[in-house]
Each structure stands twice: as C-alpha cells, then as structure tokens.
Design a protein around this motif. Structure first.
Motif, short mmCIF file in Angstrom:
data_model
loop_
_atom_site.label_atom_id
_atom_site.label_comp_id
_atom_site.label_asym_id
_atom_site.label_seq_id
_atom_site.Cartn_x
_atom_site.Cartn_y
_atom_site.Cartn_z
N ALA A 299 0.88 -1.10 -0.33
CA ALA A 299 -0.15 0.26 -0.35
C ALA A 299 1.11 1.14 0.20
O ALA A 299 0.80 2.03 -0.35
CB ALA A 299 -0.62 0.03 1.17
N ASP A 300 1.80 1.60 0.55
CA ASP A 300 3.20 2.27 1.14
C ASP A 300 3.93 2.39 -0.57
O ASP A 300 4.13 3.86 -0.73
CB ASP A 300 4.18 2.54 1.52
N GLN A 301 3.89 1.51 -1.44
CA GLN A 301 4.31 1.47 -2.66
C GLN A 301 3.19 2.53 -3.92
O GLN A 301 3.41 2.61 -4.94
CB GLN A 301 4.83 0.40 -3.29
N GLY A 302 2.08 2.68 -3.26
CA GLY A 302 1.05 2.69 -4.27
C GLY A 302 0.00 2.22 -5.03
O GLY A 302 -0.90 2.07 -5.52
N HIS A 303 -0.13 0.20 -4.12
CA HIS A 303 -0.61 -0.40 -5.34
C HIS A 303 -1.78 -0.56 -4.15
O HIS A 303 -2.39 -0.22 -3.07
CB HIS A 303 -0.11 -1.36 -4.50
N ASP A 304 -2.68 -1.34 -5.39
CA ASP A 304 -4.48 -1.42 -4.69
C ASP A 304 -3.85 -3.14 -3.84
O ASP A 304 -3.53 -3.69 -5.05
CB ASP A 304 -5.70 -1.49 -5.20
N VAL A 305 -4.62 -3.19 -2.42
CA VAL A 305 -4.21 -3.64 -1.69
C VAL A 305 -5.75 -5.00 -1.21
O VAL A 305 -6.38 -4.15 -0.07
CB VAL A 305 -3.14 -4.57 -0.62
N VAL A 306 -6.12 -6.58 -1.83
CA VAL A 306 -7.24 -6.78 -1.43
C VAL A 306 -6.53 -7.90 -0.53
O VAL A 306 -5.86 -8.75 -0.41
CB VAL A 306 -8.35 -7.84 -2.48
N VAL A 307 -7.17 -7.88 1.07
CA VAL A 307 -6.95 -8.70 2.13
C VAL A 307 -7.83 -9.68 2.84
O VAL A 307 -8.90 -9.05 3.01
CB VAL A 307 -6.33 -7.71 3.52
N LEU A 308 -7.87 -10.81 2.67
CA LEU A 308 -8.62 -11.53 3.07
C LEU A 308 -8.14 -12.43 4.62
O LEU A 308 -7.00 -13.31 4.71
CB LEU A 308 -8.73 -12.76 2.07
N SER A 309 -8.88 -12.11 5.41
CA SER A 309 -8.71 -12.31 6.68
C SER A 309 -9.41 -12.36 7.77
O SER A 309 -10.77 -12.00 7.33
CB SER A 309 -7.06 -11.65 7.66
N ARG A 310 -9.66 -13.17 9.06
CA ARG A 310 -10.61 -13.49 9.37
C ARG A 310 -10.83 -12.20 10.26
O ARG A 310 -11.99 -12.53 11.15
CB ARG A 310 -10.18 -14.45 11.29
N ASN A 311 -9.78 -11.18 10.14
CA ASN A 311 -10.35 -9.50 11.17
C ASN A 311 -10.09 -8.82 10.51
O ASN A 311 -8.77 -9.03 10.00
CB ASN A 311 -10.03 -10.11 13.05
N ILE A 312 -9.96 -7.58 10.97
CA ILE A 312 -9.20 -6.58 10.13
C ILE A 312 -8.08 -6.63 11.27
O ILE A 312 -7.72 -5.17 10.46
CB ILE A 312 -10.48 -5.49 9.81
N GLU A 313 -8.10 -6.52 12.00
CA GLU A 313 -7.17 -5.93 12.64
C GLU A 313 -7.32 -4.40 13.12
O GLU A 313 -7.83 -2.90 13.00
CB GLU A 313 -6.09 -6.35 13.33
N ASP A 314 -5.22 -3.63 12.79
CA ASP A 314 -5.41 -2.42 12.75
C ASP A 314 -5.82 -1.64 10.87
O ASP A 314 -5.05 -1.06 10.60
CB ASP A 314 -4.17 -2.09 13.16
N LEU A 315 -5.82 -2.90 10.17
CA LEU A 315 -6.07 -2.15 8.41
C LEU A 315 -6.65 -1.21 7.81
O LEU A 315 -6.78 -0.64 7.00
CB LEU A 315 -6.20 -3.51 7.79
N GLY A 316 -8.05 -1.21 8.84
CA GLY A 316 -8.52 0.17 8.89
C GLY A 316 -7.47 1.47 9.12
O GLY A 316 -8.51 2.53 8.65
#
Length: 234
Positions: free
Chosen positions: A23-40
C-alpha cells in the motif's frame, strides 16, 4: 505503476507487513483474513472477512479486476516430539497450509492470468531444509508447499511466476508463545549467524520484491530468509 494484489492472511504478522508495504508503494491491496485488526488505518486496502479453514470461496467482490499478484500468508506452528504427533492435527495443518493455498489460487487464477504478468508468493520454513527436531508436523506440511511451488512455477511459466520464502522463526503473533520474553528472544537470536530473530518486515520486503516487476526473472525458487541459519556455520 499501480498494481492490484491479493494478500490472504494479510491482517497480522508477515501478511500485515506485506500489505502495508504494498500500500505504501501505491498499490491497491485486497486482504482476506478473519479480522481487520489495524488495517483500517491503511489506505488503498480493502478487507474481506474470510476464514480459510471454513472452506468458503473468495468473495466475488474481491475478484472484480485483474491481479498482479497473490500472497498466501496463512500458516501454523505445531511443535513437539514425534511420539506426540497426532495425525488429525497434521491433517488440519495440511488442509490450512496446502489445500487452502491450492483451492484459493485456483479461484484467483482467472484474474492472475488476465494480467500481463503476475506473481504468486507462498511460505515455507527453514525447518524443511534443515531437519530440526520437534518439527515433524510443520516440516511435513511446509515441505509440500515447496513441492507445490516448483510444480506450479513450471506449469504457469512464463506468464505467472511462483516463488516461496522459507523464514526462520520471526517475531510475529504466530510465534508469540515461543518468543514470550526478552530472554527467549535473545536465546533464539543467538541460534542465528546474524545474531537476532527476524521481523515480519524482514520477510515482507522480499515478498514484495518477488511480487513486483523487480522480481520478473525469478521463479520456482525457495528462498531462505533466516538470518543465515540454513547455510552458515559460525
């Protein structure tokens, strides 16, 4: 150049570091995981609640566009003497680490193939190549990942590259019970020629390189990110 990546298990540990780096490199990232934790707090990231062990399919909303890469950052660490190895536990680990990777890569394959070039990164462990005691389950399961890496790399060449990282124990939530004190961290660090335990960022930085165009001539490789443990004796 902006790309779109799918990171499975991208909300903690190595996966979380990789997600943030992409994300810091400017890419779009789709994350699949059980919880979002601090991705918000991370821009350019879309999270879908997802449990690999449930057998669910990748949400359609996560596969609406082509993918430049996929990282399967799901793992488990079950250590103990061989006499105590339970076949059902090994089967569960195999389903999570290997069958889950196969199933989700198959589902994402049309979007990977629709990109000009794409890359897949999987994860093993230094224990596969080193023969460490108490590692029967994890070495058995991750050994299969290394075989999958090479077979898939051959089959998908030249359009899709497939590589595998084999870290030593790193300071992540998955390893927290093994690194639960400063004393344990120091003792584990002394086992490595480079004198310290690895971090999630140490591994994620190489994963990001392999996913990017900078790794465009690398495929079918199992690469140690292990503080020198797999090759050096000092």
């Amino acid at each position: 150049m902006n790309n779109r990546y799918l990171v499975i298990g991208g909300s903690h540990g190595i996966g979380r570091s990789l997600t943030g780096l992409l994300a810091d490199q400017g890419h779009d990232v789709v994350v699949l995981s059980r919880n979002i934790e601090d991705l918000g707090t991370v821009a350019r990231v879309v999270h879908h609640e997802f449990d690999v062990s449930s057998g669910q399919e990748i949400p359609e909303a996560a596969l609406t566009e082509s993918l430049a890469g996929l990282a399967y950052c799901v793992g488990s660490i079950n250590l103990g003497p061989f006499r105590g190895v339970k076949p059902d536990v090994v089967a569960q680990d195999f389903a999570l680490n290997v069958l889950g990777a196969i199933r989700l890569i198959q589902q994402a394959m049309p979007k990977l193939k629709s990109a000009d070039q794409a890359s897949i990164v999987l994860f093993s462990t230094v224990a596969v190549g080193q023969g460490l005691p108490m590692h029967t389950a994890v070495s058995t399961v991750k050994g299969a990942i290394e075989g999958l890496t090479r077979a898939l790399a051959a089959e998908l060449a030249p359009k899709i590259r497939v590589n595998c990282l084999a870290p030593s124990l790193t300071d992540t939530p998955l390893a927290s019970r093994l690194l639960s004190s400063d004393e344990k961290i120091a003792a584990m660090g002394k086992r490595h020629p480079l004198g310290r335990v690895g971090t999630a960022d140490d591994v994620a930085s190489l994963a990001a390189h392999l996913l990017s165009d900078q790794g465009s001539w690398i495929s079918g490789q199992v690469i140690g990110v292990d503080g020198g443990m797999s090759t050096l004796r000092v």
